[in-house]
Structure formats: structure tokens, C-alpha cells
Design a protein around this motif. Structure first.
Motif, PDB file in Angstrom:
ATOM      1  N   ARG A 162      47.925 -63.657  -0.265  1.00  0.00           N
ATOM      2  CA  ARG A 162      48.381 -62.506   0.541  1.00  0.00           C
ATOM      3  C   ARG A 162      49.213 -62.979   1.734  1.00  0.00           C
ATOM      4  NH1 ARG A 162      43.105 -60.696  -0.708  1.00  0.00           N
ATOM      5  NH2 ARG A 162      42.327 -61.511   1.289  1.00  0.00           N
ATOM      6  N   LYS A 163      48.787 -64.087   2.324  1.00  0.00           N
ATOM      7  CA  LYS A 163      49.543 -64.626   3.456  1.00  0.00           C
ATOM      8  C   LYS A 163      50.961 -65.004   3.028  1.00  0.00           C
ATOM      9  CE  LYS A 163      49.561 -68.485   6.728  1.00  0.00           C
ATOM     10  NZ  LYS A 163      48.822 -69.704   7.194  1.00  0.00           N
TER      11      LYS A 163
ATOM     12  N   TYR B  99      53.242 -62.003   2.707  1.00  0.00           N
ATOM     13  CA  TYR B  99      53.770 -61.538   3.991  1.00  0.00           C
ATOM     14  C   TYR B  99      54.919 -62.423   4.452  1.00  0.00           C
ATOM     15  CZ  TYR B  99      49.464 -58.765   4.205  1.00  0.00           C
ATOM     16  OH  TYR B  99      48.461 -57.882   3.935  1.00  0.00           O
ATOM     17  N   ASN B 100      54.775 -63.743   4.270  1.00  0.00           N
ATOM     18  CA  ASN B 100      55.849 -64.653   4.683  1.00  0.00           C
ATOM     19  C   ASN B 100      57.123 -64.387   3.895  1.00  0.00           C
ATOM     20  OD1 ASN B 100      54.274 -65.981   6.587  1.00  0.00           O
ATOM     21  ND2 ASN B 100      53.552 -67.523   5.094  1.00  0.00           N
TER      22      ASN B 100
ATOM     23  N   ARG C  71      58.169 -61.568   2.713  1.00  0.00           N
ATOM     24  CA  ARG C  71      58.825 -60.371   3.249  1.00  0.00           C
ATOM     25  C   ARG C  71      59.660 -60.730   4.479  1.00  0.00           C
ATOM     26  NH1 ARG C  71      53.743 -56.105   3.024  1.00  0.00           N
ATOM     27  NH2 ARG C  71      53.502 -56.076   0.732  1.00  0.00           N
TER      28      ARG C  71
END
Length: 383
Positions: free
Chosen positions: A142-143, A146-147, A149
């Protein structure tokens, strides 16, 4: 004056009766010893008869004349050689192998959260067998999303600036490379997450396991086995001299050692090389095994038919005498034993093929071989 005569009476020597008795006793004993020796000589060491035979020196009476009697003929069993059709086959021993077999191991570290396997039961390809805790991998995934994006927005702005020639191409490439690298890392995390779920790679039957829910496993930990037993492979080896006669599609008869049942299989693969140590070629056959008749790891006897030999000459195994220079058999010729050198070919438990040295109709001795010598008279009692 008278003369007186003195007449002396003769003196008689005293008789020694005791000494005479002893002499007689010794004489009797000596005669007894001599008689005993003569008896022993006649009893145990009789005088040899004259060469002419019979009693006395002349030796030509009714009892001593004529040549010596011949030894009686030795009774033997024989085998009459005839032409037969011989199956050219190779007998070997083999092992049963699973069509496919794998040890199910963990590729990631963690605790087992779900165990969806039943020992000894069949499973389908793709079926989930084991799930391992992968919360940390999911968080890292998930991390990274986000990166990505963020890197996408940066790459978009940098492209706009590059179009207006506000930045150099190198600055744009740095932003684009950052985005591509993040996407690659995301793919690696997804692959690691997939490893936390173990699925059946093919249809098969599960083995035994010691794992339970909550067991901590590390990469390489064995959990269970999976085997595909329909069909099965039969692996065996044939002597190198038969390598040119074995081909794919040849029928193979398999005998299970446990049940003594026979099954038909077919050769599907040959090792292209002959083992230099054993001088044999490894062959594999396949059997459908629809009813689980054969189990992987079982020992089987294999009989591979190579063809038919017409007009082959065979003799019983016990009739062949191995020698330092080859092999021999004993024939009956005119009522006497005659040895014959032979060359042998195929052999079984009961018969041996003779390739040279015999002809149809020859009578071969099969019993009493150790008792006869060349030229001895023999008497046939049975064929």
C-alpha cells in the motif's frame, strides 16, 4: 690179611622238576604266537592271485580265464534338440515413479494462517493449500502504491515543463525513471505477496504433513508433498547391446512384486546415452494406472519383447556345462557320451539358446553330467 673193598655207589643228580615245567610253558606260548601271526597273515593279508586269474599258479581253470567285465551303462535323462520359435525378450527390474511429484515448501517467512489440505486426498490444480501471514508485505504494498501516485504527478508536471522547454530532458528523465522504479518495486511486492498463498501446481494426491495453523515457517520449510499418480512411469535399464532394438512405443509387460499381477505399458522415452559404469541404457514406460494399481516407489519386474526368432535351438539350462573357454554339452552318440563345444545366446530360467555347435535331432544329456566321462557307456531312461 683181608682186604676190604669199598664200593662207591653212583650218585644220582637231583631232578629239577620246576625248571622243566617252565620250559614247556614257554614253548607252548611261542607256538601260540606263531599260530596267531599265521592266522592274521592269511586273514588280513591274503596272497595276490596270479595275473591269469583263477586259483593256483596255472590260473587257467574255469574260474580265472577271459577278459574283465565292462562297467555297466550309466542311466541318464536326455533332451532331443528341435527347432522352436523363441521370443527375443529382455527381463529387467524397475521402479514405479509418479508422473509428477513435488515437495510443497514455503517461499516466505511467517506463520501459517490457513491450512486447507487433507492428507492423502486428491486436489485440483490452483487449489489453495496454505496461507501464510503477510501483513507486513501488504503494508509495504500500500505504501508503494501511494508513492507511485506521487511519482506519477511529478512525471506529468515535468513532461509539461519539458514541452515548454522550461527544463532539460535530463531532469524529465530523472522523474520518469523514479516512477518506473516505483512501479517495478510494486511488482516485486505483489510477487512476494503471491508467495504467501501456496496453491497446488497440478492435479494430484497430497502426502502427509506435520504443519498446523500457527506453525512458523521460513523459506525452504517442507510442508507436504503432491504426487500425480495417474498415470505412472516405469523406469528400468536394459543392457547396452539391446539399445538399438528398443524404440518408443514398444510394449512392456510389468509384474508387480507384491500382488504378482501383470500390466501392460508402453515405452515413451529413452536415455540417449549408455551409462559408462553399468553399460546399460535407461528406459521409461508409462502405465495409465486408472485404478491406482501401482504405487510410486514400488519394485516391479519388466519384460520387454524385442521380436520373435524362428528356428531357434534351445537346451535345458542344466545341460549346459560352463568352462574356462566357453560352454559345452554332453551328447549321446552310439550309446556313449561325447562332449561338444557350443556357443550360447538368449537364456531364461529353464532354457538356453544354442547359436553354434548343435543340430536338430542331437541328443543332449541333462542328468548325471558329473558322473560320466568321454567314451562312457550311457543308457537313456527318459526324454
Amino acid at each position: 690179611m683181608q682186604t676190604q673193598e669199598y664200593i662207591e655207589e653212583p650218585r644220582v643228580a637231583p631232578t629239577r622238576s620246576g625248571g622243566a615245567g617252565r620250559r614247556i610253558l614257554w614253548l607252548v606260548l611261542a607256538l601260540a604266537v606263531v599260530a596267531g601271526l599265521v592266522f592274521a597273515k592269511m586273514k588280513f593279508f591274503p596272497a595276490p592271485e596270479a595275473k591269469g586269474g583263477g586259483k593256483g599258479a596255472a590260473g587257467k581253470g574255469k574260474q580265472g580265464g577271459g577278459p574283465p567285465k565292462a562297467a555297466p551303462a550309466l542311466p541318464v535323462e536326455v533332451y532331443v534338440v528341435k527347432a522352436t520359435n523363441l521370443s527375443d525378450a529382455v527381463a529387467a527390474t524397475g521402479s514405479v515413479l509418479a508422473e509428477e511429484a513435488v515437495v510443497i515448501k514455503s517461499e516466505v517467512a511467517g506463520k501459517i494462517t490457513s491450512l486447507n489440505l487433507r492428507e492423502g486426498q486428491p486436489v485440483r490444480k490452483g487449489q489453495v493449500l496454505v496461507s501464510i501471514n503477510a501483513a507486513d508485505i501488504q503494508a509495504a504494498l500500500r505504501k508503494q502504491e501511494y508513492n507511485i501516485r506521487l511519482y506519477q504527478d511529478q512525471e506529468k508536471r515535468q513532461r509539461t515543463l519539458l514541452d515548454k522547454e522550461y527544463i532539460s530532458a535530463q531532469e524529465y528523465e530523472q522523474a520518469n525513471n523514479q516512477l518506473l522504479t516505483a512501479r517495478a518495486d510494486l511488482g516485486a511486492l505483489r510477487a512476494t505477496l503471491a508467495k504467501s498463498t501456496i496453491r497446488a501446481p497440478f492435479d494430484g494426491v497430497l502426502g502427509l504433513t506435520t504443519a498446523t495453523v500457527g506453525t512458523y515457517v521460513s523459506p525452504g520449510t517442507e510442508i507436504t508433498t503432491l504426487s500425480k499418480v495417474k498415470p505412472v512411469k516405469i523406469e528400468f535399464a536394459v543392457p547396452g547391446r539391446f539399445a538399438s532394438q528398443v524404440s518408443v512405443g514398444e510394449p512392456v509387460t510389468i509384474t508387480d512384486e507384491g500382488s504378482n499381477q501383470k500390466y501392460e505399458a508402453k515405452v515413451y522415452a529413452l536415455n540417449p546415452q549408455i551409462d559408462p559404469a553399468s553399460r546399460t541404457q535407461t528406459v521409461r514406460a508409462r502405465y495409465a494406472n486408472t485404478k491406482n494399481e501401482l504405487r510410486p516407489g514400488a519394485f516391479v519386474k519388466v519384460n520387454l519383447e524385442l521380436g520373435q526368432l524362428e528356428g531357434a535351438l534351445q537346451v535345458p539350462t542344466e545341460a549346459v556345462v560352463p568352462e574356462a573357454a566357453g560352454y559345452s554339452v554332453y551328447l549321446v552318440k552310439n550309446g556313449k557320451m561325447e562332449p561338444r563345444k557350443i556357443s550360447i545366446g538368449l537364456r531364461s530360467n529353464q532354457l538356453i539358446q544354442v547359436t553354434n555347435g548343435l543340430a536338430v535331432g542331437d541328443t543332449v544329456i541333462r542328468t548325471g553330467i558329473l558322473q560320466v566321462k568321454p567314451g562312457d557307456a550311457v543308457k537313456i531312461i527318459s526324454n
